[in-house]
Design an enzyme around this catalytic site. Structure first.
Site, PDB file in Angstrom:
ATOM      1  N   THR A 120       0.821  -1.208   0.000  1.00 51.22           N
ATOM      2  CA  THR A 120       0.000   0.000   0.000  1.00 51.22           C
ATOM      3  C   THR A 120       0.857   1.261   0.000  1.00 51.22           C
ATOM      4  O   THR A 120       1.973   1.262   0.543  1.00 51.22           O
ATOM      5  CB  THR A 120      -0.889   0.009   1.260  1.00 51.22           C
ATOM      6  OG1 THR A 120      -1.506   1.302   1.369  1.00 51.22           O
ATOM      7  CG2 THR A 120      -0.099  -0.215   2.538  1.00 51.22           C
ATOM      8  N   TYR A 144      -2.036   0.434   9.992  1.00 51.57           N
ATOM      9  CA  TYR A 144      -2.268  -0.275   8.733  1.00 51.57           C
ATOM     10  C   TYR A 144      -0.997  -0.239   7.870  1.00 51.57           C
ATOM     11  O   TYR A 144      -0.503  -1.268   7.399  1.00 51.57           O
ATOM     12  CB  TYR A 144      -3.450   0.358   7.987  1.00 51.57           C
ATOM     13  CG  TYR A 144      -3.570  -0.111   6.574  1.00 51.57           C
ATOM     14  CD1 TYR A 144      -3.917  -1.428   6.294  1.00 51.57           C
ATOM     15  CD2 TYR A 144      -3.311   0.750   5.507  1.00 51.57           C
ATOM     16  CE1 TYR A 144      -4.006  -1.871   4.983  1.00 51.57           C
ATOM     17  CE2 TYR A 144      -3.408   0.315   4.201  1.00 51.57           C
ATOM     18  CZ  TYR A 144      -3.751  -1.000   3.941  1.00 51.57           C
ATOM     19  OH  TYR A 144      -3.825  -1.440   2.650  1.00 51.57           O
TER      20      TYR A 144
HETATM   21  N1  UFG Z   1     -12.613  10.937   3.404  1.00 48.59           N
HETATM   22  C1  UFG Z   1     -13.565  11.874   3.753  1.00 48.59           C
HETATM   23  N2  UFG Z   1     -14.805  11.432   4.080  1.00 48.59           N
HETATM   24  C2  UFG Z   1     -15.147  10.102   4.074  1.00 48.59           C
HETATM   25  C3  UFG Z   1     -14.164   9.161   3.707  1.00 48.59           C
HETATM   26  C4  UFG Z   1     -12.893   9.613   3.378  1.00 48.59           C
HETATM   27  O1  UFG Z   1     -13.293  13.083   3.777  1.00 48.59           O
HETATM   28  O2  UFG Z   1     -16.297   9.764   4.412  1.00 48.59           O
HETATM   29  C5  UFG Z   1     -11.261  11.395   3.022  1.00 48.59           C
HETATM   30  C6  UFG Z   1     -10.178  10.837   3.919  1.00 48.59           C
HETATM   31  O3  UFG Z   1     -10.013  11.630   5.064  1.00 48.59           O
HETATM   32  C7  UFG Z   1      -8.980  10.856   2.968  1.00 48.59           C
HETATM   33  C8  UFG Z   1      -9.603  10.601   1.593  1.00 48.59           C
HETATM   34  O4  UFG Z   1     -10.986  10.915   1.735  1.00 48.59           O
HETATM   35  O5  UFG Z   1      -8.425  12.135   2.956  1.00 48.59           O
HETATM   36  C9  UFG Z   1      -9.486   9.165   1.144  1.00 48.59           C
HETATM   37  O6  UFG Z   1      -9.886   8.328   2.229  1.00 48.59           O
HETATM   38  P1  UFG Z   1     -10.248   6.788   2.058  1.00 48.59           P
HETATM   39  O7  UFG Z   1     -10.763   6.323   3.385  1.00 48.59           O
HETATM   40  O8  UFG Z   1     -11.098   6.598   0.865  1.00 48.59           O
HETATM   41  O9  UFG Z   1      -8.853   6.121   1.725  1.00 48.59           O
HETATM   42  P2  UFG Z   1      -7.428   6.261   2.450  1.00 48.59           P
HETATM   43  O10 UFG Z   1      -6.618   7.251   1.640  1.00 48.59           O
HETATM   44  O11 UFG Z   1      -7.562   6.508   3.894  1.00 48.59           O
HETATM   45  O12 UFG Z   1      -6.833   4.807   2.296  1.00 48.59           O
HETATM   46  C10 UFG Z   1      -6.887   4.126   1.069  1.00 48.59           C
HETATM   47  C11 UFG Z   1      -6.893   2.644   1.352  1.00 48.59           C
HETATM   48  C12 UFG Z   1      -5.602   2.243   1.938  1.00 48.59           C
HETATM   49  C13 UFG Z   1      -4.451   2.725   1.110  1.00 48.59           C
HETATM   50  C14 UFG Z   1      -4.538   4.196   0.831  1.00 48.59           C
HETATM   51  C15 UFG Z   1      -3.428   4.562  -0.101  1.00 48.59           C
HETATM   52  O13 UFG Z   1      -7.935   2.310   2.243  1.00 48.59           O
HETATM   53  O14 UFG Z   1      -5.596   0.846   1.976  1.00 48.59           O
HETATM   54  O15 UFG Z   1      -5.793   4.472   0.271  1.00 48.59           O
HETATM   55  O16 UFG Z   1      -3.525   5.845  -0.604  1.00 48.59           O
HETATM   56  F1  UFG Z   1      -3.304   2.533   1.762  1.00 48.59           F
END
Ligand code: UFG
Length: 333
Positions: A120, A144
């Site tokens: 990741t 994670y």
């Molecule tokens: N976000 C919001 N509101 C929500 C959900 C997410 O504002 O309801 C924001 C988060 O704070 C973040 C962005 O949208 O800034 C993306 O969040 P996600 O939860 O969609 O994904 P993450 O970037 O946290 O993590 C994902 C995968 C991981 C991976 C990562 C790599 O879940 O496994 O991308 O970039 F490591």
């Protein structure tokens, strides 16, 4: 393909694993999926056979590997939710780190020496340079990312100790979208990922979408991510498989498109694609979020000849939306 290669896929009933199983099946590989169905679904395994099993059960895993005698193992099974990992780190070290050791042990016993690992972008933490390349230091800021980094470190040591063992770690950026025919897609009912949450809000499963943090050092103050279509990611796995079977040495590749979108841009695109104006609430930062994660994907393009086909945010959201409308595990509150 002269000989039908046997591929053992952990987590093949889950979101990304099921798209790779589909792609493997379409190319004629002999696929066996092993999944505990904690977040995956039996119907998502479109090709090959499924055994329901947990990587914590080493005896059952050993039997499965001894019976199937795979040429290559692809390891998707993992817990993947960043905020959950902050709250429950031991779950992540158990599911992602300890269980991977079980799998590698069993592979060693069965003399299976080719491995493709779902890593990741979270291993980079807050990268110094954007886009981030594979040689940037691993410095995760959430459990994670740490759990995945630990596996990458084991793999390096195992390959050093055993010259027969060769692996590819694919560092996924933000995977989204669904099968073009809407047969499979993100189906975990507790999904917290941005695009899925936005679409569920458009569907009125939630009354509002929350934006976590608007004071980041980015042009609009919200976090930037590199969103990659799951079928392009599946293709990257097939190329990694070919690379290993052609004798390629152990390697690490970023899987992203090389440009990112802010949370606000994704929300606007979701409203445009669905034609639905849903409520958005801006709240404070979520723990464990780096402000920007964008891949330098030149290595995978050059070394594996990866040509992504779906580098288009609206297409990604459109396939996710078509899927979300019929997603059988959608669970209104
Ligand atoms: N976000 C919001 N509101 C929500 C959900 C997410 O504002 O309801 C924001 C988060 O704070 C973040 C962005 O949208 O800034 C993306 O969040 P996600 O939860 O969609 O994904 P993450 O970037 O946290 O993590 C994902 C995968 C991981 C991976 C990562 C790599 O879940 O496994 O991308 O970039 F490591």
């Amino acid at each position: 393909m002269s000989k039908k290669l046997r591929i053992f896929v952990t987590g093949g009933a889950g979101y990304i694993g099921s798209h790779v199983v589909k792609a493997l099946g379409e190319k004629g590989y002999d696929v066996l999926t092993c999944d505990n169905l904690s977040t995956g679904n039996e119907w998502a395994v479109l090709c090959g056979k499924l055994i329901i099993g947990d990587l914590a059960d080493k005896d059952a895993l050993s039997k499965a590997i001894q019976d199937f005698r795979p040429d290559v193992v692809m390891h998707f099974a993992a817990s993947i939710v960043v905020p959950e990992s902050v709250k429950d780190p031991l779950k992540y070290y158990r599911n992602n780190t300890v269980n991977t050791i079980n799998l590698l042990d069993v592979m060693k016993e069965g003399a299976v020496s080719r491995f493709i690992f779902s890593s990741t972008a979270a291993v980079y933490g807050i990268p110094e340079n954007i886009p981030v390349s594979e040689d940037a230091p691993m410095n995760p800021i959430n459990p994670y990312g740490t759990s995945k980094m630990m596996t990458e470190l084991f793999l390096k040591d195992i390959a050093f100790a055993n010259s027969d063992f060769r692996y590819v770690s694919l560092r996924y950026f933000n995977v989204a979208g669904a099968d073009a025919q809407s047969r499979i897609g993100q189906a975990y009912k507790e999904s917290t990922h941005l695009i899925t949450r936005a679409l569920k809000t458009a569907k009125r499963e939630f009354d509002k979408l929350q934006i976590f943090g608007t004071d980041y050092p980015t042009p609009d103050g919200t976090c930037i991510r590199d969103y990659i279509h799951v079928d392009d990611l599946a293709e990257a796995h097939l190329l990694a498989l070919q690379y290993l079977t052609d004798g390629g040495k152990s390697n690490v590749f970023n899987c992203g498109y090389g440009h990112g979108y802010s949370v606000r841009e994704v929300v606007d695109a979701a409203k445009k694609v669905t034609g639905i104006d849903f409520n958005v609430e801006e709240i404070g930062r979520r723990q464990g979020d780096p402000h920007a994660l964008v891949a330098d994907s030149s290595k995978i393009k050059q070394r594996l000849n990866w040509h992504p086909k779906y580098d288009d945010l609206e297409y990604i959201i459109k396939t996710a939306w078509e899927w979300e409308k019929i997603n059988p595990v959608a669970n209104p509150r």
